[in-house]
Structure formats: C-alpha cells, structure tokens
Enzyme design. Structure first.
Site, PDB file in Angstrom:
ATOM      1  N   GLN B 236       6.483  -7.933  -6.636  1.00  0.00           N
ATOM      2  CA  GLN B 236       5.984  -6.775  -5.892  1.00  0.00           C
ATOM      3  C   GLN B 236       4.724  -7.139  -5.111  1.00  0.00           C
ATOM      4  O   GLN B 236       4.195  -6.312  -4.387  1.00  0.00           O
ATOM      5  CB  GLN B 236       5.694  -5.615  -6.854  1.00  0.00           C
ATOM      6  CG  GLN B 236       6.932  -5.147  -7.602  1.00  0.00           C
ATOM      7  CD  GLN B 236       6.668  -4.050  -8.616  1.00  0.00           C
ATOM      8  OE1 GLN B 236       7.186  -4.097  -9.714  1.00  0.00           O
ATOM      9  NE2 GLN B 236       5.877  -3.045  -8.262  1.00  0.00           N
ATOM     10  N   ARG B 383       6.097   2.874 -12.827  1.00  0.00           N
ATOM     11  CA  ARG B 383       5.914   3.996 -11.914  1.00  0.00           C
ATOM     12  C   ARG B 383       4.601   4.710 -12.197  1.00  0.00           C
ATOM     13  O   ARG B 383       4.539   5.917 -12.347  1.00  0.00           O
ATOM     14  CB  ARG B 383       7.061   4.980 -12.111  1.00  0.00           C
ATOM     15  CG  ARG B 383       7.664   5.391 -10.787  1.00  0.00           C
ATOM     16  CD  ARG B 383       8.839   6.304 -10.945  1.00  0.00           C
ATOM     17  NE  ARG B 383       9.275   6.677  -9.632  1.00  0.00           N
ATOM     18  CZ  ARG B 383      10.472   6.421  -9.141  1.00  0.00           C
ATOM     19  NH1 ARG B 383      11.365   5.799  -9.848  1.00  0.00           N
ATOM     20  NH2 ARG B 383      10.778   6.812  -7.929  1.00  0.00           N
ATOM     21  N   CYS B 384       3.566   3.898 -12.299  1.00  0.00           N
ATOM     22  CA  CYS B 384       2.310   4.448 -12.765  1.00  0.00           C
ATOM     23  C   CYS B 384       1.176   3.740 -12.072  1.00  0.00           C
ATOM     24  O   CYS B 384       1.093   2.523 -12.106  1.00  0.00           O
ATOM     25  CB  CYS B 384       2.203   4.222 -14.273  1.00  0.00           C
ATOM     26  SG  CYS B 384       0.558   4.537 -14.907  1.00  0.00           S
ATOM     27  N   GLU B 756       5.300   7.893  -7.675  1.00  0.00           N
ATOM     28  CA  GLU B 756       4.980   7.946  -9.093  1.00  0.00           C
ATOM     29  C   GLU B 756       4.776   9.358  -9.614  1.00  0.00           C
ATOM     30  O   GLU B 756       4.936   9.608 -10.809  1.00  0.00           O
ATOM     31  CB  GLU B 756       3.737   7.101  -9.356  1.00  0.00           C
ATOM     32  CG  GLU B 756       4.034   5.652  -9.062  1.00  0.00           C
ATOM     33  CD  GLU B 756       2.798   4.811  -8.978  1.00  0.00           C
ATOM     34  OE1 GLU B 756       2.938   3.588  -8.969  1.00  0.00           O
ATOM     35  OE2 GLU B 756       1.694   5.360  -8.920  1.00  0.00           O
TER      36      GLU B 756
END
Ligand code: FES
Ligand code: FES
Lengths: 173, 802
Positions: B236, B383-384, B756
C-alpha cells in the site's frame, strides 16, 4: 519428484495438453502452465471461491481438483466469457452495478454466477445469496454483487436493463 | 424533445466530481486480465517458502538444512546465519523497533520466520521446507499483556536487555514498550472529583485481522549486470518500501524499482515490510534469478499486520442531565513480540486521542501502555486510520453506558453533548483541531428515516411481552473520524513527512496522464482522480489515464492507508490541476489577445468575461501549449504538486442498527442498518456507496465473529478460514445508506475521505445494539465478538434462554 502424467482437456473450448505430477492442483496448472491467471488463489483450502471454474457444467473450486481429474473434460474460466470483443451479460452487470472493487474475487464470482443462471434463469435475491455463499468477497458487502447478477439475469432473459447508478444523479448545473 | 441544458451535456462529457462514473479499472478485472503479484511470471523464476516456528517462545538449538538443500530442484535455504554477514537478519520496523527477518537464536511468536527455502517451483519448495530440521528448546510463553507486565514474567525480547529507553521514551519493565499520555491529568481528575455522576467500563477490542482476499507476496528480481533491483509487491506504500529496501540493502534508491501492481484488497494488511519480502530480495540477489514469495492464508492470518488487541478502561464524568464533563482512558496495548505498528513516528497510539468523539468534552486524559507478548507483530490496520477504530469504539460505548446509568435516551444524550456547529473549527481537549462538522442534523435525519420513536415503542412492547421469542436492541453511533495523515509538522514515517503527490501531463491532443504517490487496492483511484482533474482542469475524465504504484514513474508519495488518498493525494490532484488551469488561462489569453485577468474558466474552456462567444477549449489550449505560448513561457502543459496538508480531515456519520436476538439460541439477526455518512464533497457517489457497503460488512464481521484467540501456550487458534469468520452473502445484512455534505474548509475541493468510516462507525453500533437488547436487565457491556454461543451464555446467565 513424482512421475508426470499427460492430461488433455478443453480450456475455454480450446484443446490443451499438459504434463503434470498427479498431485498437481488444477488451479496451479491453469495459472502456471496455461497462462490462465483469471482464477485466483485466496486460500487453497476451498473456502474462498476465488479459484472457481466451471468443470463440465459444475462449479468447482480449482484448488480442490487435481488436474489429472480433468482428462477429457470442459473447463470454463473467466477468460472464456467475452466473445468477439463483446462482454458477457454478467461482466456487464458487474461493471454497471459496481459489483467489484479490488477485483480479486470477481473472476470466481462471475464464473459461479454463470452456473447459477444456467440452472435458475430468474433467481430471487435469496437464491442468489444462497448460490453465491461459497464465494467470499472482502470489499463489496455483496449487495451490489446481488444487483449485478439480477442485472445479468434480466439481460439474458431479453429484458431491458439499466444501471442503478445514473451518471448525473448528484450533479446539478 | 429532450431538453438538456448545454451545460449539463458538457458536464456529462467531463464526468467530473459528483458523477457516478463507471470504473476505469473494471474492464480488466471482469475479464480476468488484472495483474496481481501472483500473476507475474518471469523467465527463470524461483519460488520461496518460509519455514516457521511451531512454538510461540523457544530457543533455537540447531537448524539442519542439509537434507533440504540436497533435494533436487532446491536452489537455496537461507537462515539467520546466512543473513548475518549482510547485516540483514534484523530489520527496522516502522515503529522504531527492530524485527528479526529470520529468527536469531530464539523465536518469540508462533509461525515466526526461521528459514527460507528457494526452489524451482512451489511444490518442490514446500516439500523441501518440510525437510529443514530445527531443534527447539521450548520456553514459557506469555500471551496476556497483563501477565507480561508482572515482575517475574518471561523475558520476550532478550535483544533489548539493558535498554531502559525505547523509541517512545522510558520502558519500565522488560516487556514494556512505551507509556504515552495526552491531555491534562490534574484538571481531568478534578473534574471527576467534582462531578455528580461517573461511570467506568472495561472493554477489550479483540485481536482481529483484515484478511484481504489476496494474501501478501512479492516477486524480487535482481539484475546483476545492471545492478538494478525490481520488486513487484503487494504494498500500500511502494515508495516507503523503496526507501526501506534502500536503507537495508545499501543499493541506491535510483537502482530500486518497486511496483505495486493490482492489489486484491489491503485494509492496512499491506503497509508493513515483512520478512518474506526481505528474504525474497536477498535470495534473488544471491542467486541472480527472480524469486517469488506468496503467503498462504494461514501465514497471512498469523504473521502479517493484525489489528486492535486493545484493553481499554473508559471513565466518564457528567452532570445529572448527562452533559459530559470529563473523559479518562487507560489502555494496555498488546503489540505482539516486535513493535511493528505502522503509526506515524510521533504517535505510538496513533490517533487514539480522537476518543473525545463528536462530543464537547472539556477535560480529558489518555494513557496508553504498549506491551510485548508472544504473539505476532502489527496492530495498526483493518480499515482504520491509526487506532481511530478503538477510540470511536470506546467513546461510543461509554456514552451509552452513561445514558443507561442516567436513564436518558441514547439519541437524546448524544444531542445534548454534540459539539455545536458554531464551535467549528473546534479545538478538542486532547489537542486536535476538528475542521468541520454538523452532527445534530445528521442524527435527526437518521432518527426520522427509521422512525426511531416507533422502534422504541416496538421495543417497549416486546420487553413487556414475556412470550416474545426475541430481544430487540437498537444501537446508535454518532462518530467522528480523523483521517488524511498528515501534516508533516506532526506526522512522518521514517522521518519522511506524510505528504502525497500528483504529476499531470497534458498531451498535445488534450488527453492527459496523471501519476500519483498512492496505490489503489480496490478504491477505484483510476476512476476518481480523473474526475477531480476533469472538474478542476476541464479535461474529460475519459481522456485521462491515471497511473500509480510504480516508483520509477510516479512521484514520491506515502501511499494509500488510513483513508488518506482523497484528503492528501486528492488535494495534490486538485492543486496540480489548478496549476494546469492557470497556465491554460495565460495561453488562452494569449491566443485571444486579451489579458489573463479577463479570462474566466468555464467547465472545459476559458472564455472572455462579458463575451462568452470568444473562448478557447482546453483541447485547443493543449495544442497551443506545444507550439504557440506567450513570450517567455515554457512550452508544454504539465504540473507537479506535493501536498502537505495543513490539518487532518474529520469525516463523521450517524448510524443506527436494529437487532433481534433469539432468546433460545442466542442467534442475532441485524434487521436493519441505516448508515448516514458525511465525507464532505462527494467525488463519485457510486464508489462511495460501494466503500460504505464494504466497510459495514467488515464491521459486521468484527462485531459478530472475528477474533484471533490464543491458548496459554501461544498457539494461535484462528489461523484458517475454517476458524476465522469472513461473512458470506448469506449472513451479510442489507445496508441502507444516506449522506449529508459538510465540506472540509481546508481541503482544496472540500473532500474528507470515506472508506474507513463505515468500519469504524459500525462496530460500536452493533455492540450498542446488542447491549441495548439487554439494557433493561442491567447489562452495560458485553465483549465482542457477539457470536451466538457467547450471546446464548449471556441469555442463560440471565435466565432468559429457553
Ligand atoms: S483458493 Fe480455492 S477456494 Fe480459495
Ligand atoms: S472485490 Fe475485492 S474481494 Fe471482492
């Protein structure tokens, strides 16, 4: 190394011959020997469905099938769907209904949905959710996958179809 | 006849901001033509497999690789001894700690990397890995962070002996990593002493894993003749990987090319640099051949970037009307055996200090202790945006606990405590500056949409009926997120500021290429960045090619995680577009022989103010940029922007869940879930909706089933998809989505980021709904995951189960 066996089958209607160890899984033969990288590997334990292909009219998880079991059978993968530059109704449905994000599950999803629509041309949402439950998706939450399959089913039945995401809905001049 | 305004048809052709543009990346994915890492096959490529420790804590007495090496088809077997001369047996983590690449004398978590086998194909590699003989002497393992901090606890990290100060200050125990505090402790304590009402609640946010459908992996290819290293990798943050690989290998960054190809989901699992990447690179350099390493699902679930494992104690002080006066939080954070949290350097607990939430809380204090255990490293993912999930869970649960204590309705107590609209920009007690928010209208919209009063009436009727087979619960969350890390004055990774970048080149025919420092893992960047350029520079999105992920072509950027692409890179796109537009203005003025100040931008052209018939389209301007520019101007039409955000962005939302719990079995059905999100300016509503569906589904998974439990010996019990819950289409509820728009005042197009929010916001909403179902029985908290067995146990304990 174990002795290799010659196996012949039809991959997306084209005859292929491969030399494999008896223990070789179909998913590895497809991906590593036959340049068919559409079906993916998400688990190798037959949980995720990313490797789904259609084997002689049955959905199978290609990580759970030995290549030697495929002798003389018909293997259909995502690569066999678009014909003459024309997308299959399912491919169109997934795009129009935003049924994919990272795309990793998509080849397996479409291949499984194809089998569903062969068996049930007019599925209810419940049918779709039941039939697709062997194919995991981490991105979409399935809601748009259901819509994509409904879109394709309608199109294959000859009905008029339209995206549920009109381009200009939130745009004003 | 169809009356379409000419402007509308031009807007339609642009496909700019606000359009539900179909995705540019879809044609390749729906035809099986994506290129994920495992799809890459290079001539002469070898396959690597990791040998891993079966023990959570053990000394390595010997490693015998001779049988493995003797196997035909095996090219190399690497152990720590082979990496030592290269000084690559340890590597730095993003949190200022070090991590063993291959175990150096001792293993400290189950499945830790011990040896790396490289062979001609994956079958031979797997066979040979079985032949590597490792002799272990087992040591007592500690998997509970509280036990790890006891005086006689086993020493997990012998390599840190004598180091009383870590990357984040003093360590007070051999298994202690850091203590981090923020806020005014004395004032907060005084507010507690003075308050008529206080509540306290302990809660565990269990260890979970993002489990993207594609596991991590790489293909490393070193060209000994050219001295070039190319690595295709599931990352990522490819530029950060390049810098780390450069630091580790001493190869100059100019000779390293990192490519993140298509990525099959990331969710924070693919930010770190993992041992498998390093060993694949070393093997390629040593053998002079490309080496592929792909994690199995079990390796993915048990070794790379977990999330959470936060043991939180929250306290609220309030007046008798439920107005909150102070928040106090103590956290024990289990980071596993190495501190490899991918937090910005200065923030060992990430952005946890957003835990005052959407509420105007005048006093707050937070203390977080990081602790080593014999579990695998990680902590910030899924997702944070850097511990925001934990923070939101804490405050959204605590406010419900307070409401129950005071007998105030759970929507009403939120309305009483919201930061009022006129207080924005708002400076929180823990030092954050919220950019914008308008919370009450969002909650009211949700309450109206679901007929909240009707639901409460139904619930009351069901509670009064002893024969009702279900318990009904209503959960509400009104959360605020903090995303878009981040301003370089407070955020860096390895000393590199957390800016992001965009480079746009407009070609002579008016089409364009845009390159970014981010990388999509399903977010649809190729689609949405082009929409920003379309609106901001007047070039139809269909003519814009967006490229990212290749460090040899893309400008340096910090990558895609923490919902930072839209707030940071999206801003760089807008600003680069504005630079293009300003040059275009001058060229248009030159072509029309007027002053640039007399030109105005109009969708896809510049026209003369007051004389709209005189105009030059962006297409004409692009052509002129290559043959007819004003005197003194450089030819060409391109721009680069490195955007260092002045602040974070603060998306928010109001969610409501209705659950029905079967009294006899404990099964929980989510009857309704209504999610209203405010992410500021909406770039592509279709993609936003998709992101929200996905985030809610991952939230559902965490709340109702996911956990990575350990037994006392340190065996991880959730390491396969047999044990680790991924919801299927059958369990996943139906989602209803809605929105309000409160733009960010400091972002060039007012966008805040969204991916998120649904995860962060939905998990406490589910928990709140489950607890609410039991609230009339005096229950204030139940731990996640709320699976049927656990819920049934609770029903049994309360004498409700049939
Ligand atoms: S890879 Fe075959 S089911 Fe997951
Ligand atoms: S689209 Fe990513 S897993 Fe389904």
């Amino acid at each position: 190394m174990a002795k290799k066996t010659a196996v012949s089958f039809r991959l997306n209607q084209t005859p292929v011959d491969v030399l494999v160890e008896p223990r070789e899984l179909l998913i590895h033969t497809l991906r590593e020997k036959l340049a068919t990288t559409g079906p993916h590997i998400g688990c190798e334990t037959s949980h995720c469905g990313a490797c789904t292909v259609d084997l002689d009219g049955i959905s199978v998880k290609a990580c759970t099938v030995l290549t030697v079991q495929c002798e003389d059978l018909d293997v259909l993968t995502i690569e066999g769907f678009a014909k003459g530059g024309q997308l299959h109704a399912l491919q169109e449905g997934f795009m129009q209904e935003h049924g994919l994000q990272c795309g990793f599950c998509t080849p397996g999803m479409i291949t499984r949905a194809y089998r569903l629509l062969q068996e049930i041309p007019d599925p209810t949402e419940e049918d779709i959710r039941y039939w697709m439950s062997g194919n995991l998706c981490r991105c979409t939450g399935y809601q748009n996958i259901v819509k994509a399959i409904q879109y394709a089913a309608a199109k294959l039945r000859g009905e008029a179809v339209a995206t549920s995401h009109p381009l200009m809905e939130e745009v004003t001049v | 006849m169809n009356e379409i305004s000419p402007d509308l048809s031009r807007l339609e052709r642009l496909e700019g901001i606000g359009c539900a543009r179909k995705r540019r990346e879809d044609p390749r994915f729906i035809q099986g033509r994506g290129t994920y890492v495992d799809d890459i096959h290079l001539p002469g490529m070898l396959f690597g497999v990791m040998v891993r420790s079966p023990y959570a804590h053990a000394r390595i007495k010997s490693i015998d690789t001779s049988r493995a090496k003797a196997m035909p088809g095996v090219q190399a077997v690497l152990t720590a001894e082979d990496l030592k001369p290269l000084k690559l047996h340890w590597m730095p983590t993003l949190a200022g700690d070090v991590q063993a690449v291959l175990a150096d004398g001792k293993v400290v978590f189950q499945n830790q990397e011990v040896a790396f086998v490289v062979a001609d194909d994956r079958y031979v590699a797997a066979d040979a890995a079985e032949l590597v003989e490792v002799e272990y002497e087992e040591l007592p393992a500690v998997v509970d962070p509280f036990k790890a901090m006891q005086p006689g606890a086993p020493v997990i990290r012998e390599d840190l002996a004598g180091k009383d100060v870590g990357a984040h200050g003093a360590r007070r125990h051999h298994n202690h990593i850091f203590n981090w505090q923020i806020g005014d402790r004395d004032r907060t304590d005084r507010a507690f002493d003075a308050a008529p009402v206080t509540v306290k609640q302990e809660m565990l946010y269990p260890r979970v894993h993002p489990c993207p459908l594609e596991t991590c992996g790489c293909v490393a290819s070193y060209d000994a003749v050219r001295g070039d290293l190319t690595v295709w990798i599931t990352s990522q943050a490819p530029h950060v990987v390049r810098t780390v690989v450069g630091l580790l290998s001493s190869i100059p960054e100019s000779k390293i090319r990192i490519v993140s190809p298509d990525i099959g989901g990331g969710f924070g699992n693919k930010v770190g640099v993992y041992p498998g990447y390093v060993t694949a690179i070393v093997a390629s350099i040593v053998l002079g051949r490309p080496v592929k390493w792909i994690e199995s699902r079990n390796e993915n679930l048990t070794t790379t970037a977990f999330a959470r494992d936060y043991w939180m104690t929250g306290e609220l002080a309030a007046d008798t009307d439920g107005r909150i006066k102070a928040l106090r939080v103590n956290v024990i954070a289990d980071h596993g055996a190495f501190d490899a949290c991918a937090d910005p350097t200065k923030w060992p607990a990430g952005m946890f200090h957003v835990c005052t939430g959407s509420y105007d809380i005048p006093n707050a204090h937070v203390s977080v202790d990081g602790v080593y255990t014999n579990k695998f490293p990680g902590g910030v993912s899924y997702r944070c945006s850097f511990r925001v999930t934990e923070a939101v869970y804490l405050i959204e649960r605590m406010i419900d606990v307070l409401a129950q204590k005071l007998g105030i309705d759970k929507a009403e107590i939120r309305l009483r405590n919201f930061i009022p609209e006129e207080k924005f920009p708002y400076h929180s007690a823990l030092g954050l500056d919220y950019d914008s928010g308008n919370y009450a209208p969002a909650l009211r919209k949700v309450l109206k949409a679901v007929d909240y009063d009707g639901l409460r009436a139904e619930q009351a009727a069901k509670r009064a009926d002893p024969n009702c087979p279900t318990l009904m619960g209503i959960g509400i969350t009104t959360f605020t997120e903090i995303v878009g890390a981040g301003p370089s004055k407070s955020c860096d990774i390895l000393g590199i500021g957390m800016f992001d970048s965009c480079e746009i080149r407009v070609h002579p025919d008016g089409s364009a290429i845009a390159r970014m420092g981010t990388i999509s893992q399903g977010q649809g960047h190729q689609t949405t960045y082009a929409q920003i350029i379309a609106t901001e520079a007047g070039i139809p999105a269909s003519l814009i090619n967006v490229e990212e992920g290749d460090t040899s072509t893309a400008p340096y950027g910090l990558g895609t995680y923490g919902s930072r692409s839209t707030p940071v890179a999206g801003a760089a796109v807008a600003r680069a577009s504005h630079k293009i537009r300003e040059k275009a203005r001058k060229i248009a003025a030159h072509l029309l022989e007027v002053s640039p100040d007399d030109m105005e931008f109009d969708l896809d052209q510049f026209r003369v103010k007051g004389d709209p018939s005189r105009a030059k389209s962006m297409k004409e301007i692009a052509w002129a940029a290559y043959n007819n520019v004003p005197e003194g101007m450089e030819m060409g039409l391109e721009a680069v922007d490195y955007y260092d955000p002045p602040n974070f962005t603060f998306p928010f939302g109001s969610y409501l869940a209705v659950v029905d719990i079967q009294k006899d079995t404990g099964e929980i059905k989510v009857r309704r879930f209504y999610a209203l999100d405010d992410c500021g300016t909406r770039i592509n509503p279709m993609i936003i909706e998709g992101q929200i569906h996905g985030g809610l589904t991952e939230g559902f998974a965490v709340a109702f089933g996911q956990e990575l439990p350990y037994d006392e010996q340190g065996n991880v019990l959730g390491g396969t998809l047999m044990d680790y819950f991924l919801p299927t289409s059958m369990e996943t509820p139906h989602w209803e989505t809605d929105f309000t728009v409160t733009p960010s005042p400091h972002h060039p197009i007012g966008a805040k980021g969204v991916a998120e929010s649904p995860h962060v916001g939905s998990i406490p909403c589910f928990s709140n709904a489950v607890v609410d179902a039991f609230a009339h029985l005096g229950v204030t908290h139940t731990g996640m995951p709320h699976n049927a067995y656990r819920t049934w146990q609770q029903l049994r304990d309360l004498n409700i189960a049939g």
